[in-house]
Every structure is written in C-alpha cells, then in structure tokens.
Write an enzyme that holds these catalytic residues in place. Structure first.
Site, PDB file in Angstrom:
ATOM      1  N   LYS A  79       0.845  -1.204   0.000  1.00 55.18           N
ATOM      2  CA  LYS A  79       0.000   0.000   0.000  1.00 55.18           C
ATOM      3  C   LYS A  79       0.876   1.249   0.000  1.00 55.18           C
ATOM      4  CE  LYS A  79      -3.919   2.043   2.552  1.00 55.18           C
ATOM      5  NZ  LYS A  79      -4.843   1.878   3.683  1.00 55.18           N
ATOM      6  N   SER A 154      -9.778   1.996   2.802  1.00 50.61           N
ATOM      7  CA  SER A 154      -8.903   2.758   1.933  1.00 50.61           C
ATOM      8  C   SER A 154      -7.898   1.910   1.151  1.00 50.61           C
ATOM      9  CB  SER A 154      -8.148   3.789   2.774  1.00 50.61           C
ATOM     10  OG  SER A 154      -7.302   3.134   3.719  1.00 50.61           O
ATOM     11  N   SER A 178     -10.085  -0.364   6.933  1.00 47.54           N
ATOM     12  CA  SER A 178      -9.453  -0.183   5.624  1.00 47.54           C
ATOM     13  C   SER A 178      -8.765  -1.409   5.038  1.00 47.54           C
ATOM     14  CB  SER A 178      -8.437   0.964   5.685  1.00 47.54           C
ATOM     15  OG  SER A 178      -9.113   2.187   5.716  1.00 47.54           O
TER      16      SER A 178
END
Length: 485
Positions: A79, A154, A178
């Site tokens: 990420k 997210s 997330s």
C-alpha cells in the site's frame, strides 16, 4: 495451474524444490499484470519490470544458499502509505506526489530480510481516508469482480491486486476497516492485527491510536506465514508491543471443538442486507457443525462506534497532517507572497476534499469550547466500547459478524454523501476503537459479488482467529475463485 494463481505456500515449495525459478514466478505475475492492470488500476507505481530484474538476481543467488529465506522470490504488493526506500510513496495525494522516502518502514525491512520481491505500490483513498478508493488524487481503482464497482477502501488497490491475481499477497493499513472492508468487497482474506502487534514505523500516520498494518492474502495459511514475519517489538515504534510472537502456522489444521463463538445482536440489525445476514449465519452454523458453540451476546455501546470514530480519527488526523506545509518535502505552491500564504496555498492545492473535510472536523473537535463536548466524550465512548469487548470475551473466545452491511457499491454512488460512505465501515470501526484483532474472510456471493464474514479475537489472540478461519476455509474454499477479467 498458472503460477499467478498459486499461494505463497505453494510458490515457496516450488522454489525450494527448484521446480521453478524466482524469475518464472515473477514473470507469470508480470504477464498477469500486463493483461489486467489496465482494467483495474491497482498500482500507483507499477514495479513489475524492476521485479523481473530482481528475480533474475535471485535466480543466480539460489545455488549459493544453504537455506532459502522464507519469502525468497515471492511477489508482494505494498500500500502506498508505507515507506519504501528509494521508491515513491505518495499516499495517493498530490501533496506527496513526488516524495521518495530515504528509509524503509520496519515491515518492509522485515520482508526484505526474507528476500521478498515488491511488485508495486498500490492505490488508496488519499492518506487512507475513505471507504472506496475514490478519494485517490490520481485515479479510481476498480473492483475486479465488477469493473463498475468500488474495491472498497482505503486499501482498495491492495485488495484489488490480490483479488485479480497480480500478487499472492499485499500489505495494507486499517484505521477503521481499511483492510477488512476492501477484503470483503474483493473476495480475499484481510487481517487487521491487534494494535501494537505490528510496528507502525514508516506507516504514514492518519490516526495514530487506531492505525495498524495488516495483510491481504488468498489463504489463511499465507496470512499466518506473513504475520509471523511482520509481527514483533520494534524499538522505532514505542506503541509496538513487547509480546512474544507465537508461530501462527501452529494454529492451522486444528479442530475447533469447544470454541465459543459470540454472535452480537447489535451487528445483525436493520440496514444489514438480508442475503448477507443469511450467508453469515449459514457460515456460523457450519462452524457449529464442526463442534464450535454459538453464543448470543450483546455489545450495546458498539452502536455508537461510528459517531465516536468520526471525532477521534479526524482529531488525530488534523494533528498528524499539520506536518505537510511545503517547507521540507512534498508539494509546494508556486505562487505566494509570504510564508503564511505559502502554507495555506500549499495545503489548499495539495489536499483533496475528503482530507480537508476531516482536518476541519478534527480541528473543530479539538478547539476550545468544543473539546469537552466532542473529543473527550468520544474518548469516553471508546472506553465503553473496549469494555463491551472485554466483557464479551469473558464468555466467548471469538466474535463473528458480517464485515460490511452490503456488497461493493457502484463507483460514484456515494461520493456526494459522505455519511452513507462512512456507514460502510459500521461493523469494522469498533474493532479499531477497542484495539483488538479482526479478519474478514470470504463466505459466499450475492449477485456475483463477494461477501465477507468478520472474525474478531481477544487482544493478541490472532491465533484463534487463524484457527477458526482455517477450519472454515477448508469447508468453503474461495481461494481459487478468480474474477473473469
């Protein structure tokens, strides 16, 4: 079977037996990326070419090794809010668009020690603020199961990459859901460990008391392998726990007889899609047939989790994001007459709408006259939520809930309604508020879209979650179900 469809465990065995070379593994994933990445757009920075070169170096190195490191030649996506030395780390924000960190996050260092291969930095909602990856400053990532829908957020890029077979695993971060919510939307396994289990050093902070790095995988076994590697005390993160890390693979292949599973009534309420409720309860019944005991429980304060979360998280964000001012690094506005104007223009041009909304919410909650009414009250609610979990864990070993109230929604559907967007995390935020571990595992499909079931454990008891999840995935295995792309 193509190599890109295989798990970490399977690839590891093939490489150890010298049946395949690391370069063959990486080339298979690189080809898959070439074929489908254009449709889903999971990478902010696609590193597949560098990955192929790195794998060729590992090919040459393997003959000199007496023992092969655990992730030797294994591709993993990261990420883009986790620091990678020499590799752009943007947080999907204009303000950090060209930022290249001079250091690695602790989790990256631990993966490097095991000779992993990074495949790319994945897209996210800007600064991890969002539930759909539509808040990225660059582009929207699409759900591999339906390209008109969101992958969740997210960590949408990481979930989509694992779901589509661009990597067998990815790292993400989870502040209020997330990892678990996008894992549910994309039909993969997502684990948020206990707060403090994994070092946050090098994770760009959103809400420091809630953030935790975790994993996306296709199998529970791979989750255990990765958790073994990334867990443990880190002198660079004072909030990382000085707790012994068990071998999580020891929790695999065990029966679940006598394990008490709590079913909280507050998580099966109006607003939960009826088909999802049915699938989750069917899954609970399957576990009961395996010898687990289902226990009805009540956690009354959890229904206030969303309200409290959206005061605490933005408050911490408004403080954490004060550092982006255009002075030392990151984007700087070009047209200004004095220092104050440079600050305000840089932040105005550099941050997106959702980030600004949360900074303003947080600053308001912390301002004098409102601090007691909002922030302090939210912290008291947080304590009550923690106590709800601890009370529940006196009578059960693990808690089972839906991960999300519905399946992935259409791109654009909730963009103009932030409150509706916030509610997609209604079943996940309380886990962060209490600091306990939570995992989403696929439990079926509704209209061709994946549905996730959430398992919540006692603090530092990821082992029992892995044990129950592993047993469930042996009964209902979705690890070889790939979306048609």
């Amino acid at each position: 079977m193509e190599l890109w469809k295989r798990s970490i465990k399977e690839l590891k065995e093939l490489i150890e037996k010298k049946e395949v070379k690391p370069s063959e593994v990486i080339e298979s994933f690189a080809q898959r990326t070439k074929d489908v990445e254009v449709k889903i757009k999971s990478y902010v920075t696609d590193l597949t070419e560098q990955a192929v070169e790195r794998a060729k170096q590992l090919d040459e190195k393997i003959s000199d090794l007496s023992e092969i490191p655990e992730l030797f030649g294994i591709p993993i996506a990261i990420k883009d809010n986790i620091s990678t030395e020499g590799i752009r780390t943007t947080c999907s924000s204009k303000i950090l668009e060209n930022y290249v960190p001079p250091f690695d996050a602790t989790v990256i260092k631990r993966l490097k020690d095991k000779e992993y291969v990074i495949t790319g930095k994945t897209n996210l909602d800007e600064f991890a603020m969002g539930s759909s990856t539509e808040n990225s400053a660059f582009f929207v990532t699409r759900n591999p199961w339906d390209l008109d829908r969101v992958p969740g957020g997210s960590s949408g890029g990481s979930a989509a990459a694992v779901s589509a077979g661009l990597a067998p695993a990815a790292l993400g971060s989870d502040t209020g859901g997330s990892i678990r919510q996008p894992a549910a939307f994309c039909g993969v396994i997502g684990l948020k460990p206990t707060y403090g289990r994994v070092s946050r050093y090098g994770l760009v902070a959103f809400a420091s008391s809630l953030d935790q790095i975790g994993t996306f995988t296709r199998t529970v076994e791979d989750t255990a392998i990765l958790l073994n590697i990334i867990s443990g005390k880190d002198p660079k993160d004072s909030t990382s726990a000085d707790r012994e890390v068990p071998d999580f693979t020891k929790f695999l292949d065990k029966d679940i007889k006598g394990i008490k599973i709590g079913i909280p009534e507050e998580f099966f309420v109006e607003g939960l899609d009826s088909q999802i409720k049915e699938l989750v309860m069917e899954s609970a019944k399957l576990l009961e047939k395996e010898g687990a005991e289902l226990v009805s429980i009540s956690m009354p304060t959890t229904k206030y989790a969303i309200e409290a979360y959206y005061i605490i998280a933005p408050s911490e964000a408004s403080s954490n994001l004060a550092r982006y001012d255009g002075v030392r690094y990151g984007f700087r506005a070009s047209d200004y007459s004095d220092l104050e104007e440079m600050y305000s223009k840089t932040r105005d041009e550099g941050f997106g709408a959702e980030v600004k909304r949360r900074i303003m919410l947080g600053t308001y909650s912390l301002s004098s006259g409102y601090y007691d009414a909002y922030y302090l009250k939210a912290q008291k609610v947080r304590t009550l939520i923690y106590q709800d979990f601890m009370k529940a864990f006196e009578s059960v070993d693990i808690i089972l809930t839906p991960t999300t109230p519905d399946v992935a929604f259409r791109i654009g559907e909730k963009v103009d309604d932030p409150l509706q967007m916030y509610l997609s995390d209604i079943f996940t935020v309380s886990v962060n508020m209490a600091g306990v571990p939570g995992m989403s595992i696929p439990c079926g499909f509704k209209d061709g879209l994946p549905v996730g079931m959430q398992l919540i454990g006692k603090p530092f008891d990821e082992g029992t979650i892995i044990q129950v999840a592993d047993r469930f995935t042996k009964l209902k295995d979705f690890s070889k179900d790939f979306p048609q792309l």
